[in-house]
Write an enzyme that holds these catalytic residues in place. Structure first.
Site, PDB file in Angstrom:
ATOM      1  N   MET A  92       7.258   1.776  -1.436  1.00  0.00           N
ATOM      2  CA  MET A  92       8.194   2.819  -1.021  1.00  0.00           C
ATOM      3  C   MET A  92       9.480   2.838  -1.865  1.00  0.00           C
ATOM      4  O   MET A  92      10.569   3.037  -1.339  1.00  0.00           O
ATOM      5  CB  MET A  92       8.545   2.650   0.470  1.00  0.00           C
ATOM      6  N   ARG A  93       9.335   2.604  -3.138  1.00  0.00           N
ATOM      7  CA  ARG A  93      10.488   2.637  -4.037  1.00  0.00           C
ATOM      8  C   ARG A  93      10.197   3.567  -5.193  1.00  0.00           C
ATOM      9  O   ARG A  93       9.083   3.554  -5.733  1.00  0.00           O
ATOM     10  CB  ARG A  93      10.758   1.239  -4.611  1.00  0.00           C
ATOM     11  N   ASN A  97      -0.397   6.351  -8.053  1.00  0.00           N
ATOM     12  CA  ASN A  97       0.197   6.311  -6.709  1.00  0.00           C
ATOM     13  C   ASN A  97      -0.685   7.098  -5.753  1.00  0.00           C
ATOM     14  O   ASN A  97      -1.399   8.013  -6.174  1.00  0.00           O
ATOM     15  CB  ASN A  97       1.592   6.947  -6.761  1.00  0.00           C
ATOM     16  N   HIS A 127      -0.347   9.432  -2.310  1.00  0.00           N
ATOM     17  CA  HIS A 127       0.675  10.141  -1.539  1.00  0.00           C
ATOM     18  C   HIS A 127       0.029  10.815  -0.318  1.00  0.00           C
ATOM     19  O   HIS A 127      -1.029  11.442  -0.438  1.00  0.00           O
ATOM     20  CB  HIS A 127       1.348  11.198  -2.429  1.00  0.00           C
TER      21      HIS A 127
HETATM   22  C1  GRF Z   1       0.045   5.625   2.953  1.00  0.00           C
HETATM   23  O1  GRF Z   1       0.025   6.720   3.837  1.00  0.00           O
HETATM   24  C2  GRF Z   1       0.300   6.067   1.531  1.00  0.00           C
HETATM   25  O2  GRF Z   1      -0.179   7.347   1.260  1.00  0.00           O
HETATM   26  C3  GRF Z   1       1.801   6.086   1.472  1.00  0.00           C
HETATM   27  O3  GRF Z   1       2.220   4.982   2.244  1.00  0.00           O
HETATM   28  C4  GRF Z   1       1.223   4.684   3.216  1.00  0.00           C
HETATM   29  C5  GRF Z   1       0.867   3.251   3.003  1.00  0.00           C
HETATM   30  O4  GRF Z   1      -0.008   2.755   3.962  1.00  0.00           O
HETATM   31  N1  GRF Z   1       2.254   6.050   0.099  1.00  0.00           N
HETATM   32  P1  GRF Z   1      -0.649   1.323   3.771  1.00  0.00           P
HETATM   33  O5  GRF Z   1       0.502   0.335   3.562  1.00  0.00           O
HETATM   34  O6  GRF Z   1      -1.574   1.366   2.602  1.00  0.00           O
HETATM   35  O7  GRF Z   1      -1.356   1.067   5.064  1.00  0.00           O
END
Ligand code: GRF
Length: 261
Positions: A133-134, A155, A157
């Site tokens: 998340m960065r 990535n 999303h």
């Molecule tokens: C997922 O929904 C992904 O698309 C987003 O963050 C969430 C991560 O979930 N970038 P996890 O940590 O893989 O369970």
């Protein structure tokens, strides 16, 4: 036969996508293996998942680093070029106050140089962001993307890009009253969730759906999509193509897209 793809992964949270990738490697649905898992968050459960599978892990404590950087207690990386970074980045709008943009890129680059130091211990071919998340700055991206023809950072999303970039894709999809939700795997560029799209999967949204059921449906699609896209990369089936389109009003639009062979 191509050698097994060496995959590095970055996570911030629960790591269910990481788990899907680990499982796909173990089941040979991905011709590769995860060589490290890094995190900005010491409490990320994804780190436990990795350790359970004998994968080396490390943490770069972003929150702490950003705080110390604001207090000007940390030196910039020796190879950091502020002008270059400011010119290339488009995560923050170009008209954002300069001190804010500088603060952002400098603090992130300090954290990223530590990430790069950790990652250097484990040679890898592809870096996957699995719920990391960065935002990454051009400083980091340019040091990982060394082949101009094939980006090396992917990535996932939680929305059908280019709709709903940002941190709450399923929330935005739900609140907007969309009839269809989905997820996207893309290469990372200098913007926020704006890089060339590799793959997408979607699901219907029914009147009785809630944010929780949408997230659940979406994650189930993510766990299928991410391994599939990584395998396409491992097989060398992805390449970038620059396309130029002329619109009816005479304007030209240029886009870089991913071609899957
Ligand atoms: C997922 O929904 C992904 O698309 C987003 O963050 C969430 C991560 O979930 N970038 P996890 O940590 O893989 O369970």
């Amino acid at each position: 036969m191509k050698p097994a793809l060496r995959i590095g992964a970055l996570v911030s949270g629960g790591g269910t996508n990481l788990q899907a990738i680990i499982d796909a490697c173990e089941a040979e649905r991905i011709s590769g293996k995860i060589v490290f898992v890094g995190s900005d968050n010491p409490d990320a459960f994804g780190l436990n998942r990795a350790q359970k599978h004998g994968i080396p892990t490390f943490v770069v404590p972003y929150r702490e680093i950003i705080r110390q950087s604001r207090e000007k207690r940390l030196a910039w990386p020796g190879d950091f070029d502020l002008e270059d970074c400011l010119k290339k980045q488009h995560v923050l709008p170009k008209d954002a106050p300069t001190h804010r943009v500088v603060q952002f890129v400098v603090s992130r680059a300090i954290a990223e140089s530590r990430l790069l130091d950790e990652m250097a211990k484990y040679p890898f071919d592809l870096l996957v962001l699995a719920g990391f998340m960065r935002n990454l700055t051009p400083y980091f991206i340019d040091r990982v993307n060394t082949d101009p023809l094939l980006p090396a950072i992917m990535n996932i999303h939680p929305a059908l890009l280019p709709a709903f970039p940002g941190t709450d894709g399923y929330g935005d999809t739900f609140r907007h009253g969309c009839r269809v939700g989905g997820c996207t795997v893309h290469f990372v560029d200098y913007g926020e969730d704006s890089g060339p799209i590799i793959g997408q999967r979607c699901f219907p949204i029914l009147p009785e759906d809630t944010l929780e059921t949408i997230k659940k449906k979406g994650l189930e699609q993510e766990w299928i999509l991410y391994p599939e896209c990584i395998q396409a990369y491992a097989e060398g089936r992805l390449r970038l193509e620059r396309r130029t389109h002329s619109l009816d009003n005479g304007r030209m639009v240029e886009r870089t897209v991913v071609v899957r062979e």
